[in-house]
Design a protein around this motif. Structure first.
Motif: not given
Length: 149
Positions: A94-106
């Protein structure tokens, strides 16, 4: 649990003290069956069973330290010399894959410097191949087979 865009596998679920748990084959123990864990276990089985990734080279909940902050990468794939090659970050369906998720993995990748970054909520999955020489990355359409990475 929600139907995922990942192949089913032979689940091993149990209930202890009224709480459901799922077997994590990498950590070799039962863990709380959260929506994120549902995604993680399906994804790990997909990598092993369908993409040829060796289970002994995969690890879940890998501890990292970013400055004073301790964090955990959801899953990491290592090569035969135990160098990190891939980081995988999971979210609940239910959680969208947003820019914040990319920043976390980065942030995790600043420490591990891997070739591939994957984020997935079990519904959507994004795969990036890093190109450090040109300081860029490419989105791939599919997760590569292990023999191709």
């Amino acid at each position: 649990m929600i139907q995922l865009n990942l192949p089913p596998y032979q689940l091993r679920v149990r209930e202890t003290n009224g709480r459901k748990q799922i077997l994590d084959i990498l950590r070799r123990k039962y863990v709380a069956l959260t929506p994120e864990e549902w995604v993680r276990q399906h994804f790990i089985h997909y990598l092993i069973d369908h993409k040829g990734y060796p289970a002994p080279l995969l690890a879940n909940e890998v501890p990292l330290q970013v400055g004073e902050k301790k964090v955990r990468a959801d899953s990491v794939l290592y090569d035969n010399q135990l160098r990190p090659r891939m980081i995988i970050e999971y979210k609940a369906p239910t959680i969208p894959l947003t820019q914040k998720v990319f920043e976390q993995i980065s942030v995790y990748n600043l420490l591990l410097h891997v070739d591939y970054l994957i984020i997935s909520n079990g519904i959507d999955t994004y795969i990036c191949k890093m190109d450090y020489d040109n300081q860029t990355y490419t989105f791939l359409e599919a997760i590569p087979d292990y023999q191709d990475i």
